[in-house]
Design an enzyme around this catalytic site. Structure first.
Site, mmCIF file in Angstrom:
data_model
loop_
_atom_site.group_PDB
_atom_site.id
_atom_site.type_symbol
_atom_site.label_atom_id
_atom_site.label_comp_id
_atom_site.label_asym_id
_atom_site.label_seq_id
_atom_site.Cartn_x
_atom_site.Cartn_y
_atom_site.Cartn_z
ATOM 1 N N CYS A 32 -2.586 5.762 4.695
ATOM 2 C CA CYS A 32 -1.236 5.780 5.244
ATOM 3 C C CYS A 32 -1.109 6.825 6.336
ATOM 4 C CB CYS A 32 -0.219 6.064 4.152
ATOM 5 S SG CYS A 32 -0.265 4.827 2.870
ATOM 6 N N ASN A 57 -4.883 8.551 -4.635
ATOM 7 C CA ASN A 57 -5.319 7.523 -3.679
ATOM 8 C C ASN A 57 -6.491 7.954 -2.809
ATOM 9 O OD1 ASN A 57 -2.850 9.069 -3.027
ATOM 10 N ND2 ASN A 57 -3.155 8.284 -0.963
ATOM 11 N N GLY A 59 5.723 0.132 -3.420
ATOM 12 C CA GLY A 59 5.590 1.423 -4.084
ATOM 13 C C GLY A 59 6.466 2.495 -3.455
ATOM 14 N N GLN A 90 -2.187 3.262 -7.599
ATOM 15 C CA GLN A 90 -3.641 3.097 -7.449
ATOM 16 C C GLN A 90 -4.331 2.803 -8.772
ATOM 17 O OE1 GLN A 90 -5.305 2.800 -4.691
ATOM 18 N NE2 GLN A 90 -3.858 3.573 -3.172
ATOM 19 N N SER A 121 2.823 -1.180 -7.308
ATOM 20 C CA SER A 121 2.852 -1.919 -6.045
ATOM 21 C C SER A 121 1.898 -3.098 -6.179
ATOM 22 C CB SER A 121 2.419 -1.011 -4.906
ATOM 23 O OG SER A 121 2.335 -1.734 -3.697
ATOM 24 N N ALA A 122 2.231 -4.219 -5.518
ATOM 25 C CA ALA A 122 1.425 -5.436 -5.695
ATOM 26 C C ALA A 122 0.170 -5.467 -4.835
ATOM 27 C CB ALA A 122 2.286 -6.663 -5.378
ATOM 28 N N HIS A 123 0.233 -4.877 -3.628
ATOM 29 C CA HIS A 123 -0.836 -5.195 -2.671
ATOM 30 C C HIS A 123 -2.149 -4.464 -2.886
ATOM 31 C CE1 HIS A 123 -0.542 -1.773 0.329
ATOM 32 N NE2 HIS A 123 0.615 -1.611 -0.269
HETATM 33 N N1 PLP Z 1 1.766 5.512 -4.019
HETATM 34 C C1 PLP Z 1 0.439 5.560 -3.826
HETATM 35 C C2 PLP Z 1 -0.396 6.429 -4.709
HETATM 36 C C3 PLP Z 1 -0.147 4.819 -2.805
HETATM 37 O O1 PLP Z 1 -1.467 4.892 -2.604
HETATM 38 C C4 PLP Z 1 0.682 4.014 -1.977
HETATM 39 C C5 PLP Z 1 0.121 3.263 -0.844
HETATM 40 O O2 PLP Z 1 -0.854 3.629 -0.238
HETATM 41 C C6 PLP Z 1 2.059 3.992 -2.243
HETATM 42 C C7 PLP Z 1 2.565 4.745 -3.266
HETATM 43 C C8 PLP Z 1 2.998 3.159 -1.414
HETATM 44 O O3 PLP Z 1 2.992 1.817 -1.841
HETATM 45 P P1 PLP Z 1 3.485 0.679 -0.829
HETATM 46 O O4 PLP Z 1 2.408 0.509 0.188
HETATM 47 O O5 PLP Z 1 3.648 -0.541 -1.706
HETATM 48 O O6 PLP Z 1 4.776 1.116 -0.264
#
Ligand code: PLP
Length: 379
Positions: free
Chosen positions: A324, A149, A71, A177, A197-199
């Site tokens: 994060c 998130n 992401g 999300q 994003s996949a995870h």
């Molecule tokens: N965008 C949002 C809203 C997210 O919650 C996150 C990850 O926490 C990301 C982007 C980033 O994605 P990635 O972990 O695949 O880099």
């Protein structure tokens, strides 16, 4: 055996069984997808099958899917000065004040060209203010997430898309999300660019996609340049196993997503009913539509860092605000943008569930929280 209650699915989700099989099968297809021989074509087939799975799950065109390393990279690709439409080059960026740090950072825009659009006290983009911001100056690239998130608050994307397009702008939507947790159809959304994003949905880490929904857009220079992979939009030999796992995760989520969402909603209601019975607990964004799996709450006088550690020692994994940035001590920028009192914001705990979460996990955190809140609360 002592088992843990994992309640941090917005940080990341455990791998789905279907994904594990798809990834290990794809690891055997060792060819380079750019090679023309049999081994290369076998790997290419996996990448293209996953592209179709991702596109079909969200109502996108297959060739609009650009695979990325996640992401964060998809957001960095999207937020570049240089997208153009009908001769206009977008040189300014507006982001909502509650975006993920990878959007708030403004991508490749220079800091003075990035402006934040405010949100209401419920954590919803203020459409009136967005409209006013867009009514002056050149047409703008705007980035608004589909679901937050931290709070889970679902943003009024279709209405934002209308406002942005009427002002001649283009809209990027970070749907990281939202994917798999609520219906997601990019055409209905009205977005020009979408990040996935996949995870977060039980896929592997380190893989995601930027969906270029608006076929009339001219692309800025690629972020990662070199080979001509992803039709010159993202160089580098593809992460074949990760991409195959992403495809499998999206396919599984689109079959099971509606039932999983009902299950998560039931758990969220159970959690919030329990929290309501504890004196002084605030649940953020409770009055607005939210993801079925997310509850952000706080109790004044309790520091989130202390509570997260105390819960961990009791076998429960949650996060303080955004995962994060959970290593940082500053209160969440999302709650600050909502105008939440700093002291209360410092106590914000995020509980986020998934398809494998059980009622027992919810009862366990409630019971533990009742016990801990008395101990941890400053007099
Ligand atoms: N965008 C949002 C809203 C997210 O919650 C996150 C990850 O926490 C990301 C982007 C980033 O994605 P990635 O972990 O695949 O880099």
């Amino acid at each position: 055996m002592f088992s843990r209650a994992y309640l941090d699915w917005n940080a990341t989700a455990p791998l789905r069984a279907e994904v594990r099989s798809a990834v290990s099968a794809a690891l055997e297809a060792f060819g380079n997808p750019s090679s023309v021989h049999t081994e290369g074509r076998a790997a290419r087939k996996l990448v293209e099958a996953a592209r179709a799975q991702v596109a079909n799950a969200i109502g996108a065109k297959i060739d609009s899917v650009v695979f990325t390393s996640g992401g964060t990279e998809a957001n960095a690709q999207a937020l570049a000065p240089g997208w153009s439409l009908s001769g206009h080059v977008y040189a300014r960026l507006f982001v909502s004040a509650i975006e993920h740090p990878s959007v708030l950072a403004g991508g490749r825009f220079a800091a003075p060209d990035v402006l934040q659009a405010p949100v209401t006290s419920d954590g919803i983009l203020d459409l009136g203010k967005l409209h006013r911001l867009l009514s002056t100056g050149a047409p703008t690239l705007v980035s608004v997430m589909l679901a937050n998130n931290e709070t889970g608050a679902i943003q009024p994307i279709s209405a934002a898309a209308t406002i942005v397009h009427e002002a001649g702008g283009i809209l990027h939507v970070d749907a990281v999300q939202a994917l798999g947790r609520m219906p997601l159809n990019v055409a209905a959304l009205g977005a020009d660019l979408v990040t996935l994003s996949a995870h977060k949905i039980g896929g592997p880490k380190g893989v995601g996609a930027l969906i270029v929904c608006n076929a009339n857009l001219h692309l800025p220079p690629a972020l990662v340049r070199g080979g001509g992979q992803e039709r010159n939009r993202r160089a580098g030999t593809e992460n074949v196993a990760g991409i195959a796992g992403f495809g499998a995760a999206v396919a599984a989520a689109s079959i099971k997503g509606a039932n999983e969402a009902k299950h998560m909603q039931h758990l969220r209601d159970r959690l919030e009913a329990g929290l309501a019975a504890i004196e002084g607990v605030t649940v953020f964004s409770i009055a607005v539509p939210r993801l079925p799996n997310t509850t952000l709450f706080a109790l004044k006088g309790i520091r989130a860092e202390t509570a997260v550690i105390a819960l961990d020692l009791e076998g429960i994994a949650v996060s303080s605000g955004a995962a994060c940035s959970s290593g940082k001590v500053q209160p969440s920028h999302v709650l600050a943008a909502m105008g939440v009192d700093e002291e209360l914001a410092r106590g914000a705990i995020r509980v986020s569930t998934g398809y494998a979460t059980k009622e027992g996990d919810i009862d366990r955190i409630l019971e533990t929280w009742r016990k801990l809140s008395g101990v941890l609360r400053k007099p």
